[in-house]
Scaffold this motif. Structure first.
Motif, PDB file in Angstrom:
ATOM      1  N   HIS A  68       0.862  -1.183   0.000  1.00 47.02           N
ATOM      2  CA  HIS A  68       0.000   0.000   0.000  1.00 47.02           C
ATOM      3  C   HIS A  68       0.897   1.230   0.000  1.00 47.02           C
ATOM      4  O   HIS A  68       1.761   1.374   0.878  1.00 47.02           O
ATOM      5  N   ALA A  69       0.700   2.120  -0.973  1.00 43.32           N
ATOM      6  CA  ALA A  69       1.386   3.403  -0.925  1.00 43.32           C
ATOM      7  C   ALA A  69       0.894   4.177   0.295  1.00 43.32           C
ATOM      8  O   ALA A  69      -0.241   3.997   0.749  1.00 43.32           O
ATOM      9  N   ASN A  70       1.747   5.031   0.843  1.00 44.32           N
ATOM     10  CA  ASN A  70       1.350   5.815   2.018  1.00 44.32           C
ATOM     11  C   ASN A  70       0.186   6.737   1.666  1.00 44.32           C
ATOM     12  O   ASN A  70       0.199   7.421   0.644  1.00 44.32           O
ATOM     13  N   HIS A  71      -0.827   6.741   2.546  1.00 43.99           N
ATOM     14  CA  HIS A  71      -2.064   7.455   2.239  1.00 43.99           C
ATOM     15  C   HIS A  71      -2.827   7.726   3.536  1.00 43.99           C
ATOM     16  O   HIS A  71      -2.404   7.339   4.624  1.00 43.99           O
ATOM     17  N   PHE A  72      -3.957   8.391   3.391  1.00 45.11           N
ATOM     18  CA  PHE A  72      -4.908   8.596   4.486  1.00 45.11           C
ATOM     19  C   PHE A  72      -6.281   8.261   3.926  1.00 45.11           C
ATOM     20  O   PHE A  72      -6.405   7.906   2.747  1.00 45.11           O
ATOM     21  N   HIS A  73      -7.326   8.371   4.744  1.00 50.40           N
ATOM     22  CA  HIS A  73      -8.681   8.034   4.291  1.00 50.40           C
ATOM     23  C   HIS A  73      -9.590   9.249   4.475  1.00 50.40           C
ATOM     24  O   HIS A  73      -9.979   9.572   5.592  1.00 50.40           O
ATOM     25  N   GLN A  74      -9.915   9.894   3.374  1.00 53.77           N
ATOM     26  CA  GLN A  74     -10.682  11.139   3.436  1.00 53.77           C
ATOM     27  C   GLN A  74     -12.111  10.922   3.911  1.00 53.77           C
ATOM     28  O   GLN A  74     -12.702  11.807   4.536  1.00 53.77           O
ATOM     29  N   GLU A  75     -12.695   9.759   3.628  1.00 46.73           N
ATOM     30  CA  GLU A  75     -14.107   9.542   3.964  1.00 46.73           C
ATOM     31  C   GLU A  75     -14.324   9.068   5.397  1.00 46.73           C
ATOM     32  O   GLU A  75     -15.448   8.951   5.849  1.00 46.73           O
ATOM     33  N   GLY A  76     -13.267   8.776   6.112  1.00 52.40           N
ATOM     34  CA  GLY A  76     -13.425   8.213   7.447  1.00 52.40           C
ATOM     35  C   GLY A  76     -13.195   9.225   8.555  1.00 52.40           C
ATOM     36  O   GLY A  76     -12.874  10.386   8.339  1.00 52.40           O
ATOM     37  N   TRP A  77     -13.354   8.761   9.759  1.00 51.27           N
ATOM     38  CA  TRP A  77     -12.895   9.402  10.992  1.00 51.27           C
ATOM     39  C   TRP A  77     -11.867   8.456  11.627  1.00 51.27           C
ATOM     40  O   TRP A  77     -10.827   8.884  12.096  1.00 51.27           O
ATOM     41  N   MET A  78     -12.181   7.162  11.568  1.00 50.62           N
ATOM     42  CA  MET A  78     -11.245   6.128  11.997  1.00 50.62           C
ATOM     43  C   MET A  78     -11.177   5.062  10.903  1.00 50.62           C
ATOM     44  O   MET A  78     -12.186   4.762  10.254  1.00 50.62           O
ATOM     45  N   SER A  79      -9.976   4.514  10.709  1.00 50.14           N
ATOM     46  CA  SER A  79      -9.775   3.494   9.685  1.00 50.14           C
ATOM     47  C   SER A  79      -9.160   2.246  10.313  1.00 50.14           C
ATOM     48  O   SER A  79      -8.831   2.239  11.504  1.00 50.14           O
ATOM     49  N   SER A  80      -9.006   1.203   9.498  1.00 48.93           N
ATOM     50  CA  SER A  80      -8.644  -0.085  10.078  1.00 48.93           C
ATOM     51  C   SER A  80      -8.015  -1.009   9.052  1.00 48.93           C
ATOM     52  O   SER A  80      -8.079  -0.755   7.837  1.00 48.93           O
ATOM     53  N   ALA A  81      -7.425  -2.082   9.561  1.00 49.49           N
ATOM     54  CA  ALA A  81      -6.964  -3.196   8.723  1.00 49.49           C
ATOM     55  C   ALA A  81      -7.006  -4.453   9.583  1.00 49.49           C
ATOM     56  O   ALA A  81      -6.328  -4.531  10.611  1.00 49.49           O
ATOM     57  N   PHE A  82      -7.824  -5.412   9.156  1.00 50.62           N
ATOM     58  CA  PHE A  82      -7.913  -6.687   9.863  1.00 50.62           C
ATOM     59  C   PHE A  82      -7.151  -7.717   9.047  1.00 50.62           C
ATOM     60  O   PHE A  82      -7.401  -7.894   7.845  1.00 50.62           O
ATOM     61  N   TYR A  83      -6.231  -8.431   9.700  1.00 51.07           N
ATOM     62  CA  TYR A  83      -5.330  -9.332   8.990  1.00 51.07           C
ATOM     63  C   TYR A  83      -5.937 -10.728   8.914  1.00 51.07           C
ATOM     64  O   TYR A  83      -6.044 -11.439   9.917  1.00 51.07           O
ATOM     65  N   VAL A  84      -6.329 -11.101   7.689  1.00 45.02           N
ATOM     66  CA  VAL A  84      -6.999 -12.378   7.440  1.00 45.02           C
ATOM     67  C   VAL A  84      -5.977 -13.471   7.145  1.00 45.02           C
ATOM     68  O   VAL A  84      -6.072 -14.586   7.659  1.00 45.02           O
ATOM     69  N   SER A  85      -4.994 -13.131   6.312  1.00 47.43           N
ATOM     70  CA  SER A  85      -4.004 -14.135   5.910  1.00 47.43           C
ATOM     71  C   SER A  85      -2.685 -13.423   5.607  1.00 47.43           C
ATOM     72  O   SER A  85      -2.687 -12.408   4.886  1.00 47.43           O
ATOM     73  N   LEU A  86      -1.573 -13.953   6.143  1.00 52.21           N
ATOM     74  CA  LEU A  86      -0.273 -13.316   5.961  1.00 52.21           C
ATOM     75  C   LEU A  86       0.732 -14.324   5.421  1.00 52.21           C
ATOM     76  O   LEU A  86       0.756 -15.483   5.844  1.00 52.21           O
ATOM     77  N   PRO A  87       1.610 -13.895   4.498  1.00 55.31           N
ATOM     78  CA  PRO A  87       2.649 -14.805   4.000  1.00 55.31           C
ATOM     79  C   PRO A  87       3.730 -15.021   5.051  1.00 55.31           C
ATOM     80  O   PRO A  87       3.835 -14.253   6.017  1.00 55.31           O
ATOM     81  N   PRO A  88       4.550 -16.046   4.891  1.00 59.83           N
ATOM     82  CA  PRO A  88       5.534 -16.391   5.928  1.00 59.83           C
ATOM     83  C   PRO A  88       6.466 -15.256   6.316  1.00 59.83           C
ATOM     84  O   PRO A  88       6.752 -15.053   7.494  1.00 59.83           O
ATOM     85  N   SER A  89       6.956 -14.485   5.339  1.00 61.88           N
ATOM     86  CA  SER A  89       7.936 -13.448   5.671  1.00 61.88           C
ATOM     87  C   SER A  89       7.331 -12.347   6.521  1.00 61.88           C
ATOM     88  O   SER A  89       8.055 -11.611   7.196  1.00 61.88           O
ATOM     89  N   VAL A  90       6.001 -12.216   6.497  1.00 61.63           N
ATOM     90  CA  VAL A  90       5.328 -11.180   7.276  1.00 61.63           C
ATOM     91  C   VAL A  90       5.002 -11.705   8.668  1.00 61.63           C
ATOM     92  O   VAL A  90       5.161 -11.002   9.673  1.00 61.63           O
ATOM     93  N   ASP A 107       7.162 -12.928  -0.763  1.00 63.12           N
ATOM     94  CA  ASP A 107       6.569 -14.266  -0.852  1.00 63.12           C
ATOM     95  C   ASP A 107       5.617 -14.416  -2.047  1.00 63.12           C
ATOM     96  O   ASP A 107       5.016 -13.441  -2.523  1.00 63.12           O
ATOM     97  N   ASN A 108       5.424 -15.646  -2.463  1.00 61.58           N
ATOM     98  CA  ASN A 108       4.414 -15.940  -3.477  1.00 61.58           C
ATOM     99  C   ASN A 108       3.011 -15.980  -2.878  1.00 61.58           C
ATOM    100  O   ASN A 108       2.031 -15.729  -3.570  1.00 61.58           O
ATOM    101  N   GLU A 109       2.918 -16.310  -1.591  1.00 61.39           N
ATOM    102  CA  GLU A 109       1.615 -16.334  -0.925  1.00 61.39           C
ATOM    103  C   GLU A 109       1.105 -14.901  -0.753  1.00 61.39           C
ATOM    104  O   GLU A 109       1.872 -13.988  -0.462  1.00 61.39           O
ATOM    105  N   PRO A 110      -0.202 -14.684  -0.928  1.00 64.33           N
ATOM    106  CA  PRO A 110      -0.732 -13.316  -0.833  1.00 64.33           C
ATOM    107  C   PRO A 110      -0.868 -12.832   0.611  1.00 64.33           C
ATOM    108  O   PRO A 110      -0.850 -13.626   1.565  1.00 64.33           O
ATOM    109  N   ARG A 111      -1.002 -11.543   0.741  1.00 62.25           N
ATOM    110  CA  ARG A 111      -1.268 -10.881   2.030  1.00 62.25           C
ATOM    111  C   ARG A 111      -2.687 -10.336   1.937  1.00 62.25           C
ATOM    112  O   ARG A 111      -2.977  -9.448   1.140  1.00 62.25           O
ATOM    113  N   MET A 112      -3.613 -10.879   2.752  1.00 64.69           N
ATOM    114  CA  MET A 112      -5.025 -10.498   2.629  1.00 64.69           C
ATOM    115  C   MET A 112      -5.499  -9.774   3.886  1.00 64.69           C
ATOM    116  O   MET A 112      -5.281 -10.225   5.009  1.00 64.69           O
TER     117      MET A 112
END
Length: 623
Positions: free
Chosen positions: A528-550, A603-608
């Motif tokens: 993800h390029a560095n950014h902010f969220h104009q439409e929010g007040w609070m934002s989030s990221a819930f980690y569903v699946s992570l590759p091994p290196s992460v 990694d070849n495995e995705p980050r979701m």
């Protein structure tokens, strides 16, 4: 005759006034005027006659005469609610809305039970942006006349603007029940339900609007958007194509199709240019200003800045004084690193647009980083915040300017330790473990990642993003995820300190409403390029699946989330203030104005992830 004591009319004069009124209603303003003039000549202090004279003069286009006659009428009867109401209506037609507010307000003081005056007062206040006062006026109206559909509709619009969407939906449902054959409240209800994420109900409301006569391309375009949000992409694409064929001049429809083609057309070669249809429409309609402006904005988003610059300069040859076009040219020049030209253009537009557009001021702030003028960035950000105190981009720029100037207020605003949370989330209901819960969510989300390109104007690089409002999709796993994540979010909010002066903490009601939700699936080297969220007040990221290196502690920051480093386009050599290694089943929470991005991973495995923007849930209205 003493001013303030209206002159009584004879029965014959009253009859002439009634005849004149009837002629005016029938469209014979000239004949009506002749009759009224005769009455006014014999009864120059009759407030009723002077008011009708004003209305006749207004109809024949005598603006000065109409105003003078209204004023003479009010001299005779300064507290006459009907004259005050009609004068307010006339002032509205002249574009003098603030003066109209005073006239309508005076009518409600003269006659507190005057429902029509309360409705008109609320309507004008809403147009002027004084939403709280508008809501109060409509509240008065519905209390006085509970079956006034227009009052309920106005109240719903005001509550929607205030962010109380549940109350807005309730008011608009009332309006549709009281006036089921009117398409307008159905449209407003559909828009509100769409914002709430109740997409199927929103669709039903728009269909009701269609049944009751709404045939505008805006309705078709809204339904197209709903179809896309519901994941019915083929239907959305088909309807969007039909719309641009039947209404090629409707700019929002052209934009909608271009965005759908960008996101869902799997062929990425020159023969499948997602902008080709809109580009053809632009060339065929050189006088369609709205269409050209939308296309320029789309080109800049897609980093086709030279084409955007060529088009905006062609438009300015016949509209050289259009300051919005000046701004668009500045944006295109900035994208092409033509800094001196952009500086002249921003300076030209600033005296006017700087007084009324936070978006313009944010653009000027972005431009000012390049010259190293941190004071200018601070000034434009502050001016934008005066115009819009909840503008997330403006707060992002202000925090960045404070950091560049060594101002400790950066830490008050950002507080990277206290205002960034990493919360462990419980498994969804029906699942015995977090691993099972995450696997089920991953399987559901995998089937929703259907787009082919990095999304327009988003932070995703080398990945896919689900379309539409994810939490609105009719899927039981998504519904469970929403409820679980909202509960975790609100528990974290309850732990934060109170600070009424803070732009984030000061708005914390400990309850949230979702205003956008999506999933991102990054491929190898994605980030993800560095950014902010104009439409929010609070934002989030819930980690569903992570590759091994992460997910493994390797001493490297691959795949980590970072906070406080501005967008690379601003050209600032600033490091992140905080870097966090994500964990599957954990939820990152932070103010929407805080710069954030991620580090690429090999990694070849995705980050979701599953992400959502939030606004504070408003206090419920009592009407």
């Amino acid at each position: 005759m003493t001013p303030g004591i209206p002159q009584r009319l004879t029965p014959a004069q009253l009859k002439e006034l009634e005849s004149a009124h009837q002629l005016l209603r029938q469209g014979h303003a000239g004949d009506a005027l002749a009759l009224v003039r005769r009455v006014v000549k014999d009864a120059p202090h009759s407030a009723d006659a002077l008011q009708l004279l004003a209305m006749c003069l207004a109809d024949v286009g005598d603006v000065a005469g109409a105003e003078a006659s209204f004023m003479h009428a009010l001299e005779q009867a300064p507290h006459h609610p009907g004259i005050l109401f009609n004068f307010g209506t006339w002032l509205c037609r002249q574009g003098r809305r603030q003066a109209a507010v005073e006239s309508y307000r005076a009518a409600t003081v003269a006659e507190p039970g005057f429902v029509g005056a309360w409705i008109r007062l609320g309507t004008i206040m809403l147009e002027l942006g004084d939403v709280t006062q508008a809501a109060g006026a409509f509240q008065h109206a519905v209390k006085l006349q509970p079956d006034a559909a227009h009052a309920w509709q106005g109240l719903g619009r005001a509550q929607q603007s205030l962010g109380d969407l549940d109350a807005a939906a309730a008011a608009l449902r009332k309006a549709t029940m009281l006036s089921p054959g009117d398409s307008s409240p159905w449209i407003d209800l559909g828009t509100t339900l769409q914002s709430l994420g109740h997409l199927e109900e929103a669709m039903a409301s728009f269909e009701q609007a269609r049944r009751h006569g709404a045939t505008s391309p805006a309705i078709s375009n809204a339904i197209t958007g709903l179809l896309a949000d519901l994941g019915r992409t083929d239907e959305a694409m088909e309807q969007s194509r039909r719309l641009v064929i039947t209404h090629p001049d409707f700019a929002p429809g052209q934009v909608k199709l271009a965005r759908l083609l960008w996101s869902h057309d799997t062929e990425h070669d020159a023969e499948h240019d997602p902008f080709a249809i809109m580009r053809t429409a632009v060339r065929q309609q050189p006088r369609n200003h709205a269409l050209q402006i939308e296309f320029i904005g789309l080109l800049i988003e897609a980093r086709k800045s030279q084409e955007a610059l060529d088009l905006v300069r062609a438009m300015r040859r016949s509209n050289s004084d259009d300051l919005f076009l000046v701004w668009m040219e500045a944006l295109a020049c900035d994208s092409l690193q033509l800094r001196e030209q952009a500086s002249r253009l921003y300076a030209q537009a600033y005296p006017v647009l700087g007084l009324r557009s936070a978006d313009f001021l944010n653009a000027y702030a972005r431009h000012s980083y390049g010259s190293g003028d941190w004071d200018a960035v601070t000034r434009y950000a502050n001016e934008a915040i005066v115009l819009d105190s909840t503008n997330q981009e403006s707060w992002a720029h202000l925090g960045t300017a404070w950091r560049l100037a060594g101002d400790p207020r950066e830490y008050w605003l950002m507080d990277y330790e206290r205002l960034v949370g990493m919360v462990e989330v419980e498994p969804m209901p029906l699942f015995a473990s977090q691993a099972e819960s995450l696997e089920a969510l991953k399987a559901t989300l995998d089937g929703m990642h259907l787009t082919g390109r990095d999304p327009l104007n988003q932070s995703v690089r080398n990945g896919s993003q689900t379309s539409g409002h994810l939490f609105a999709k009719p899927d039981p796993t998504i519904a469970m995820a929403r409820a679980t994540l909202q509960a975790a979010t609100e528990r974290w909010l309850a732990s934060l300190p109170v600070d009424p002066t803070h732009p984030f903490l000061g708005r914390n009601s400990h309850r949230v409403r979702m205003v956008g939700s999506w999933s991102v699936k990054l491929r190898s080297s994605g980030h993800h390029a560095n950014h902010f969220h104009q439409e929010g007040w609070m934002s989030s990221a819930f980690y569903v699946s992570l590759p091994p290196s992460v997910s493994q502690e390797t001493g490297q920051e691959t795949g980590c989330i970072q906070f406080g480093q501005p967008a690379v386009e601003l050209g600032l050599d600033l490091s992140p203030r905080r870097v966090i290694r994500p964990k599957a089943g954990h939820l990152a929470l932070f103010p929407s104005y805080m710069w954030h991005g991620t580090v690429p991973f090999p990694d070849n495995e995705p980050r979701m992830t599953l992400a959502f923007d939030m606004q504070p849930a408003a206090t419920r209205s009592k009407a």
